[in-house]
Design a protein around this motif. Structure first.
Motif, PDB file in Angstrom:
ATOM      1  N   ASN A 388       0.845  -1.196   0.000  1.00 30.23           N
ATOM      2  CA  ASN A 388       0.000   0.000   0.000  1.00 30.23           C
ATOM      3  C   ASN A 388       0.880   1.244   0.000  1.00 30.23           C
ATOM      4  OD1 ASN A 388      -1.953   1.928   0.311  1.00 30.23           O
ATOM      5  ND2 ASN A 388      -2.929   0.975   2.095  1.00 30.23           N
ATOM      6  N   ASP A 390      -0.157   4.055  -2.023  1.00 32.70           N
ATOM      7  CA  ASP A 390      -0.987   5.163  -2.512  1.00 32.70           C
ATOM      8  C   ASP A 390      -2.352   5.074  -1.839  1.00 32.70           C
ATOM      9  OD1 ASP A 390      -2.402   7.096  -3.828  1.00 32.70           O
ATOM     10  OD2 ASP A 390      -2.166   6.236  -5.842  1.00 32.70           O
ATOM     11  N   SER A 391      -2.579   5.927  -0.846  1.00 33.65           N
ATOM     12  CA  SER A 391      -3.823   5.865  -0.074  1.00 33.65           C
ATOM     13  C   SER A 391      -5.042   6.276  -0.891  1.00 33.65           C
ATOM     14  CB  SER A 391      -3.709   6.758   1.168  1.00 33.65           C
ATOM     15  OG  SER A 391      -3.437   8.098   0.789  1.00 33.65           O
ATOM     16  N   SER A 392      -4.830   6.943  -2.024  1.00 32.96           N
ATOM     17  CA  SER A 392      -5.969   7.362  -2.846  1.00 32.96           C
ATOM     18  C   SER A 392      -6.494   6.232  -3.731  1.00 32.96           C
ATOM     19  CB  SER A 392      -5.575   8.559  -3.729  1.00 32.96           C
ATOM     20  OG  SER A 392      -4.584   8.178  -4.678  1.00 32.96           O
ATOM     21  N   ASP A 393      -5.716   5.169  -3.866  1.00 30.79           N
ATOM     22  CA  ASP A 393      -6.115   4.018  -4.688  1.00 30.79           C
ATOM     23  C   ASP A 393      -6.930   3.065  -3.815  1.00 30.79           C
ATOM     24  OD1 ASP A 393      -6.375   1.792  -6.260  1.00 30.79           O
ATOM     25  OD2 ASP A 393      -4.258   1.638  -6.789  1.00 30.79           O
ATOM     26  N   THR A 394      -8.148   2.748  -4.229  1.00 22.94           N
ATOM     27  CA  THR A 394      -9.051   1.929  -3.402  1.00 22.94           C
ATOM     28  C   THR A 394      -9.077   0.454  -3.812  1.00 22.94           C
ATOM     29  OG1 THR A 394     -10.921   2.439  -4.859  1.00 22.94           O
ATOM     30  CG2 THR A 394     -10.531   3.921  -2.974  1.00 22.94           C
ATOM     31  N   ASP A 397      -8.584  -2.040  -0.992  1.00 20.51           N
ATOM     32  CA  ASP A 397      -9.783  -2.143  -0.153  1.00 20.51           C
ATOM     33  C   ASP A 397     -10.825  -3.044  -0.815  1.00 20.51           C
ATOM     34  OD1 ASP A 397      -8.774  -0.464   1.817  1.00 20.51           O
ATOM     35  OD2 ASP A 397      -9.520   1.345   0.825  1.00 20.51           O
ATOM     36  N   GLN A 433       3.176   1.755  -7.333  1.00 23.01           N
ATOM     37  CA  GLN A 433       1.717   1.767  -7.239  1.00 23.01           C
ATOM     38  C   GLN A 433       1.283   0.645  -6.299  1.00 23.01           C
ATOM     39  OE1 GLN A 433       1.625   1.570 -11.736  1.00 23.01           O
ATOM     40  NE2 GLN A 433      -0.250   2.751 -11.398  1.00 23.01           N
ATOM     41  N   ASN A 434       0.080   0.749  -5.780  1.00 25.98           N
ATOM     42  CA  ASN A 434      -0.425  -0.332  -4.935  1.00 25.98           C
ATOM     43  C   ASN A 434      -0.344  -1.651  -5.698  1.00 25.98           C
ATOM     44  OD1 ASN A 434      -0.920   1.515  -2.983  1.00 25.98           O
ATOM     45  ND2 ASN A 434      -3.162   1.447  -3.113  1.00 25.98           N
TER      46      ASN A 434
END
Length: 471
Positions: A388, A390-394, A397, A433-434
């Protein structure tokens, strides 16, 4: 398994290899932690096979299992539900039914014979001697010794008990029947022919036999499997026999466990033959070459063996890269399955060359004084590493939510974040990237993707018949 400490307590650590030619030291070199940075156990240890077996049997007994001695299989047949076999114990025959049968019954395997699986290869003409003995000589206990004469090669491998050694020799008296050799023949061969100041005080056991180099045409036939010496036998030149058998067992055991306990389809078991057969054949080729070089009577090869090889080996082993490469090969930590049908990749962005590819063993390296890369792997099932960055990539989740909905008991998800102490991995593997990486129970990579994609991951799982992998 938690038995490593017991093995290390019982084993002798080797720190030196000495080459004698015609009774004089030709070369000598020391090594300390040749596998440092590659494993928690970077040294070379020597342990008798019966001690290895004892420790493993003690482990089984401590877990409520029991080895049935004096029991042999006499007949086996496949039926629609599995395998029906007949075993004989203490003069009585018993019928046994099972879903699967594993033939780990040695080079003269009854299971292999019953299954009519071809065992291709050859028998070498030289007689080979193996013995455990007590010696009277002044070699340090942590030294491995190789002694060579014009037509003689002998190895001495120390055990932990003082003056106790495993010795081997290629006997060029190939006309003599293996049953005709006596303790006096072995003593004469050891004490008089090599020019060493050495005496055999006592034999524990010895055996003289012909060596074979063989491999089966298939490791599996329907519900039956072959492992260890029943599937392949080598010359001892590469010191790979028992390690290879253990690798066979590990590769097969986790796959059977997944089929029997976690709902994986039988198709998973096809990868056992697919992965292990190329390893066996490659080892067969390499050990054959080493053996032929060791026993050749050709004057050119004899000159190379006696005069050039010890010096060349010392020069090569002065390189830390060569020492590490040799350690990885000897320990079989370098085994890969690049052509396995289990491999998959959804990558659209490249990982670095240092990152493990599908089929590679997940690498060991220290992250701190207390932590290594293998500490990421939480259990003995499949582990999905989720990088993880990039916290903006969902997408990660979404993968977690899907896993929670499907309740996959065979899969553990593990977050790997820069702030968690794993920044070294993320940087080393060029993770921008994630991303995700699926690790098999035997610590080989099955799948990786950068960036992570739930759809791609589900497609991989579905194509490879992982259970409950639908969206």
């Amino acid at each position: 398994m938690g038995v490593a400490d017991e093995f290390l307590k019982s084993a002798q650590r080797a720190e030196n290899v000495t080459f004698y030619v015609s009774g004089k030291i030709a070369q000598q070199f020391y090594f300390t932690k040749p596998g440092e940075g590659e494993t928690k156990f970077p040294n070379i240890y020597l342990l008798e096979q019966y001690e290895t077996e004892k420790l493993l049997i003690d482990f089984l007994v401590s877990h409520g299992e029991k080895v049935k001695w004096n029991t042999r299989l006499t007949d086996t047949k496949e039926n629609g539900d599995g395998v029906a076999s007949v075993i004989c114990r203490n003069g009585k025959a018993y019928d046994v039914s099972a879903d699967y049968l594993i033939g780990a019954d040695g080079a003269s395997s009854t299971v292999r014979e019953q299954l009519k699986i071809a065992f291709h290869g050859k028998t070498f003409p030289q007689n080979f001697m193996l013995a455990d003995v007590y010696l009277d000589w002044d070699s340090p206990q942590h030294h491995i010794v190789t002694a060579m004469e014009k037509n003689q090669v002998m190895g001495f491998f120390p055990f932990k008990e003082k003056n106790k050694y495993r010795i081997f020799s290629f006997l060029h008296d190939s006309e003599k029947d293996v049953d005709a050799f006596s303790e006096n023949d072995i003593k004469d061969n050891t004490e008089n022919l090599l020019g060493l100041n050495i005496k055999i005080k006592r034999f524990i056991w010895f055996s003289v036999f012909r060596l074979h180099s063989r491999s089966v045409e298939a490791f599996r036939k329907n519900s039956c499997f072959l492992a260890g010496d029943s599937a392949h036998v080598y010359s001892p030149a590469g010191a790979q026999g028992m390690n290879t058998g253990i690798q066979d067992a590990y590769n097969l055991a986790w796959k059977l466990a997944m089929v029997l306990k976690s709902g994986f389809p039988n198709r998973l078991l096809e990868s056992y033959d697919e992965e292990r057969k190329p390893i066996a054949r490659n080892l067969l080729k390499n050990t054959d070459l080493a053996f032929q070089f060791t026993v050749s009577k050709n004057p050119f090869f004899r000159f190379i063996r006696l005069r050039i090889f010890p010096l060349a080996l010392k020069i090569l082993l002065s390189s830390s890269f060569v020492r590490k490469t040799g350690f990885l090969r000897l320990s079989q930590l370098n085994i890969k399955y690049p052509d396995s049908g289990m491999n998959g990749s959804g990558a659209r962005r490249s990982f670095s060359a240092d990152a493990p590819s599908p089929g590679d063993r997940f690498p060991f390296f220290p992250l701190s004084d207390r932590q290594t890369s293998l500490d990421l792997l939480k259990n003995t099932g499949f582990n999905l590493l989720m990088f993880n960055v990039d916290s903006s990539d969902t997408e990660l989740d979404a993968i977690k939510s899907w896993k929670n909905r499907t309740e996959l008991d065979w899969l553990t998800m593990i977050d790997v974040e820069p702030c968690s102490g794993y920044a070294q991995i993320i940087q080393k593997w060029n993770i921008r990237q994630n991303s995700i990486m699926l690790i098999r129970p035997d610590i080989h990579v099955a799948y990786r993707s950068q960036p992570a994609s739930l759809r791609d991951f589900q497609s991989y799982l579905s194509e490879n018949n992982y259970p409950d992998s639908a969206p």
